[in-house]
Design an enzyme around this catalytic site. Structure first.
Site, PDB file in Angstrom:
ATOM      1  N   VAL A  88       0.429  -1.344   0.053  1.00 24.37           N
ATOM      2  CA  VAL A  88      -0.163   0.501  -0.604  1.00 24.37           C
ATOM      3  C   VAL A  88       0.967   1.574   0.309  1.00 24.37           C
ATOM      4  O   VAL A  88       0.344   2.923  -0.242  1.00 24.37           O
ATOM      5  CB  VAL A  88      -1.137   0.117   1.107  1.00 24.37           C
ATOM      6  CG1 VAL A  88      -1.775  -0.959   0.995  1.00 24.37           C
ATOM      7  CG2 VAL A  88      -0.499   0.352   2.704  1.00 24.37           C
ATOM      8  N   SER A 166      -5.844   4.738  15.475  1.00 26.37           N
ATOM      9  CA  SER A 166      -4.654   4.312  16.364  1.00 26.37           C
ATOM     10  C   SER A 166      -5.435   5.141  17.988  1.00 26.37           C
ATOM     11  O   SER A 166      -5.357   6.528  18.196  1.00 26.37           O
ATOM     12  CB  SER A 166      -3.888   3.574  17.076  1.00 26.37           C
ATOM     13  OG  SER A 166      -2.776   3.375  18.412  1.00 26.37           O
ATOM     14  N   TYR A 179       4.593   6.531  14.818  1.00 28.01           N
ATOM     15  CA  TYR A 179       3.231   6.193  14.976  1.00 28.01           C
ATOM     16  C   TYR A 179       2.299   6.333  15.284  1.00 28.01           C
ATOM     17  O   TYR A 179       1.017   7.156  14.552  1.00 28.01           O
ATOM     18  CB  TYR A 179       3.853   4.691  15.617  1.00 28.01           C
ATOM     19  CG  TYR A 179       2.294   3.343  15.723  1.00 28.01           C
ATOM     20  CD1 TYR A 179       2.149   3.126  14.021  1.00 28.01           C
ATOM     21  CD2 TYR A 179       0.873   4.040  16.536  1.00 28.01           C
ATOM     22  CE1 TYR A 179       0.955   2.045  14.395  1.00 28.01           C
ATOM     23  CE2 TYR A 179       0.167   2.741  16.724  1.00 28.01           C
ATOM     24  CZ  TYR A 179      -0.327   1.836  16.134  1.00 28.01           C
ATOM     25  OH  TYR A 179      -1.284   1.394  15.587  1.00 28.01           O
ATOM     26  N   ALA A 180       2.242   7.361  16.394  1.00 29.45           N
ATOM     27  CA  ALA A 180       0.986   8.106  17.058  1.00 29.45           C
ATOM     28  C   ALA A 180       0.707   9.517  16.070  1.00 29.45           C
ATOM     29  O   ALA A 180      -0.125   9.547  15.301  1.00 29.45           O
ATOM     30  CB  ALA A 180       1.467   8.811  18.582  1.00 29.45           C
ATOM     31  N   SER A 182       2.151   9.141  12.249  1.00 23.61           N
ATOM     32  CA  SER A 182       1.144   8.867  11.483  1.00 23.61           C
ATOM     33  C   SER A 182      -0.418   9.436  11.847  1.00 23.61           C
ATOM     34  O   SER A 182      -1.071   8.601  10.020  1.00 23.61           O
ATOM     35  CB  SER A 182       1.796   7.736  11.234  1.00 23.61           C
ATOM     36  OG  SER A 182       1.943   6.832  11.968  1.00 23.61           O
ATOM     37  N   LYS A 183      -0.903   7.974  12.762  1.00 26.17           N
ATOM     38  CA  LYS A 183      -1.795   7.879  13.061  1.00 26.17           C
ATOM     39  C   LYS A 183      -2.601   9.276  13.239  1.00 26.17           C
ATOM     40  O   LYS A 183      -4.527   9.701  13.177  1.00 26.17           O
ATOM     41  CB  LYS A 183      -2.019   6.762  14.264  1.00 26.17           C
ATOM     42  CG  LYS A 183      -1.649   5.816  13.761  1.00 26.17           C
ATOM     43  CD  LYS A 183      -2.548   4.816  12.963  1.00 26.17           C
ATOM     44  CE  LYS A 183      -2.494   3.184  12.624  1.00 26.17           C
ATOM     45  NZ  LYS A 183      -2.629   2.736  11.899  1.00 26.17           N
TER      46      LYS A 183
HETATM   47  P1  NAP Z   1      -1.052  -7.080  11.903  1.00 26.06           P
HETATM   48  O1  NAP Z   1      -1.218  -7.992  12.160  1.00 26.06           O
HETATM   49  O2  NAP Z   1       0.540  -6.716  11.705  1.00 26.06           O
HETATM   50  O3  NAP Z   1      -1.739  -6.817  10.456  1.00 26.06           O
HETATM   51  C1  NAP Z   1      -1.141  -6.021   9.909  1.00 26.06           C
HETATM   52  C2  NAP Z   1      -0.875  -6.256   8.347  1.00 26.06           C
HETATM   53  O4  NAP Z   1      -0.737  -5.398   7.418  1.00 26.06           O
HETATM   54  C3  NAP Z   1       0.073  -7.525   8.103  1.00 26.06           C
HETATM   55  O5  NAP Z   1      -0.093  -8.615   7.577  1.00 26.06           O
HETATM   56  C4  NAP Z   1       1.023  -6.932   8.175  1.00 26.06           C
HETATM   57  O6  NAP Z   1       2.634  -6.886   6.793  1.00 26.06           O
HETATM   58  C5  NAP Z   1       0.487  -5.757   6.376  1.00 26.06           C
HETATM   59  N1  NAP Z   1       1.486  -4.702   5.951  1.00 26.06           N
HETATM   60  C6  NAP Z   1       1.966  -4.212   6.433  1.00 26.06           C
HETATM   61  N2  NAP Z   1       2.960  -3.229   5.936  1.00 26.06           N
HETATM   62  C7  NAP Z   1       2.349  -3.752   4.678  1.00 26.06           C
HETATM   63  C8  NAP Z   1       2.131  -2.306   2.993  1.00 26.06           C
HETATM   64  N3  NAP Z   1       3.345  -2.415   2.210  1.00 26.06           N
HETATM   65  N4  NAP Z   1       1.005  -3.261   2.375  1.00 26.06           N
HETATM   66  C9  NAP Z   1       0.278  -4.186   2.203  1.00 26.06           C
HETATM   67  N5  NAP Z   1      -0.082  -4.962   3.866  1.00 26.06           N
HETATM   68  C10 NAP Z   1       1.013  -4.166   4.761  1.00 26.06           C
HETATM   69  O7  NAP Z   1      -1.539  -5.665  13.199  1.00 26.06           O
HETATM   70  P2  NAP Z   1      -3.250  -5.417  13.607  1.00 26.06           P
HETATM   71  O8  NAP Z   1      -2.779  -4.842  15.080  1.00 26.06           O
HETATM   72  O9  NAP Z   1      -4.179  -6.361  13.010  1.00 26.06           O
HETATM   73  O10 NAP Z   1      -3.100  -3.775  12.880  1.00 26.06           O
HETATM   74  C11 NAP Z   1      -3.875  -3.097  11.914  1.00 26.06           C
HETATM   75  C12 NAP Z   1      -4.609  -1.735  11.708  1.00 26.06           C
HETATM   76  O11 NAP Z   1      -4.779  -1.550  13.410  1.00 26.06           O
HETATM   77  C13 NAP Z   1      -3.200  -1.304  11.522  1.00 26.06           C
HETATM   78  O12 NAP Z   1      -3.161  -0.071  11.317  1.00 26.06           O
HETATM   79  C14 NAP Z   1      -2.515  -0.521  13.570  1.00 26.06           C
HETATM   80  O13 NAP Z   1      -2.024   0.023  13.017  1.00 26.06           O
HETATM   81  C15 NAP Z   1      -3.976  -0.235  13.633  1.00 26.06           C
HETATM   82  N6  NAP Z   1      -3.951  -0.930  15.345  1.00 26.06           N
HETATM   83  C16 NAP Z   1      -3.782  -2.142  15.552  1.00 26.06           C
HETATM   84  C17 NAP Z   1      -3.957  -1.698  17.260  1.00 26.06           C
HETATM   85  C18 NAP Z   1      -3.060  -3.127  18.142  1.00 26.06           C
HETATM   86  O14 NAP Z   1      -3.547  -2.891  19.307  1.00 26.06           O
HETATM   87  N7  NAP Z   1      -3.459  -4.023  17.357  1.00 26.06           N
HETATM   88  C19 NAP Z   1      -4.463  -0.878  17.537  1.00 26.06           C
HETATM   89  C20 NAP Z   1      -4.493   0.478  17.069  1.00 26.06           C
HETATM   90  C21 NAP Z   1      -4.359   0.035  15.642  1.00 26.06           C
HETATM   91  P3  NAP Z   1       3.777  -7.457   7.704  1.00 26.06           P
HETATM   92  O15 NAP Z   1       2.959  -8.785   8.910  1.00 26.06           O
HETATM   93  O16 NAP Z   1       4.977  -8.105   6.962  1.00 26.06           O
HETATM   94  O17 NAP Z   1       3.706  -6.209   8.149  1.00 26.06           O
END
Ligand code: NAP
Length: 284
Positions: A88, A166, A179-180, A182-183
């Site tokens: 992306v 986030s 991170y913060a 960006s969000k």
């Molecule tokens: P996750 O399990 O790491 O899933 C994110 C997916 O996006 C992974 O497969 C990742 O691949 C993929 N990705 C990374 N860079 C990419 C790129 N350039 N193009 C396409 N896909 C890409 O994370 P998650 O916890 O589900 O998080 C999903 C979203 O929620 C994120 O935006 C995160 O910031 C947000 N979020 C998460 C939390 C939390 O506590 N988990 C809290 C607040 C917000 P890789 O594994 O290779 O990176």
């Protein structure tokens, strides 16, 4: 039988399932939904929720094998999926993703920008590589997603874009400068897109999750030897629970349901808003 139990039985007999009006409000039947970051965590749960609501789901992520697994889970709900590996952070690939979705079903009704990465670093030690990596995926990736979705949705005069931010985007915390910020940018992105594309019938909202148990957060409990550190996990989760009045941490489905609400007609009066499934750790 007294009158109250008689009335209760009659109500139960006529309302054994969800009312059709509510089903329609949350249904994505006949719609196409694109989900980025769909190979893992919240993105995968969102793809499944959209499928359960009846959408054809176009799943995108860096990882083709993980996407195939997500597609299998989507198909297990009875829905159909298209797998399109995408980085992306690359505008050309995001435009290809939109073209691929239109090629598959002729339409895009919902676009969820879920892909994200995190790098923890004190400001004084932050490297340019880490800052660029976070901004490229979290901010630039979401901007390109909004643009690609908006271009298609403008022609049909309807659509819903859902961006994932986030709690960190609104609540400051040490080591989260990349991170913060960006969000925080993602939250403002949704508002600008809502203002700009609203006249074309396009909505754009943000889901700002609190702490969720996903591979992203699990990675922070892997020790230097590469092994998962259960003690570290328990301690970190206890801290997060203590911050919540409900004493909970989130599961991917908790976020997926918020993603579904903002995708569906149930939220047709909402745009430019932030929905915060976070267990009450932050209340704006
Ligand atoms: P996750 O399990 O790491 O899933 C994110 C997916 O996006 C992974 O497969 C990742 O691949 C993929 N990705 C990374 N860079 C990419 C790129 N350039 N193009 C396409 N896909 C890409 O994370 P998650 O916890 O589900 O998080 C999903 C979203 O929620 C994120 O935006 C995160 O910031 C947000 N979020 C998460 C939390 C939390 O506590 N988990 C809290 C607040 C917000 P890789 O594994 O290779 O990176």
């Amino acid at each position: 039988m007294d009158m109250i139990s008689g009335l209760r039985d009659a109500a139960a007999a006529t309302h054994r399932s969800m009312h059709p009006e509510l089903v329609a409000a949350f249904s994505l039947e006949g719609r196409t939904a694109v989900v980025t970051g769909a190979g893992s965590g919240i993105g995968r749960a969102t793809a499944i929720a959209y499928a359960q609501a009846g959408a054809h789901v176009v799943v995108a992520d860096l990882h083709a094998v993980a996407l195939t697994e997500t597609a299998t889970l989507v198909e297990a709900t009875g829905a159909t999926a298209t797998v399109l590996p995408t980085d992306v952070s690359d505008k050309a690939q995001v435009d290809d993703l939109a073209r691929g979705a239109v090629r598959a079903t002729g339409r895009i009704d919902v676009w969820a920008n879920v892909a994200g990465v995190i790098r923890n670093s004190p400001l004084l030690d932050l490297t340019e590589a880490d800052l660029d990596a976070v901004l490229a995926v979290n901010l630039k990736g979401a901007i390109w997603g909004c643009a690609a979705a908006g271009r298609i949705m403008k022609s049909t005069k309807r659509g819903s874009i859902v961006n994932v931010a986030s709690t960190g985007g609104e609540m400051p915390a040490p080591t989260l400068v990349a991170y913060a910020t960006s969000k925080a940018g993602v939250i403002q992105l949704s508002r600008v897109v809502a203002a700009e594309l609203g006249p074309f019938g396009i909505r754009c909202n943000t889901v700002a999750p609190g702490f969720v148990d996903t591979p992203m957060t699990q990675r922070s409990w892997v020790g230097a030897d590469g092994a998962f550190d259960e003690t570290k996990r328990t301690a970190a989760v206890d801290v997060r629970r203590a911050q919540s009045p409900l004493a909970v941490i989130g599961q991917p489905a908790d976020i997926a349901y918020a993603m579904l609400y903002l995708a569906a007609d149930a939220s047709k009066f909402m745009t430019g808003e932030v929905l915060r499934p976070n267990g009450g750790v932050f209340m704006a």
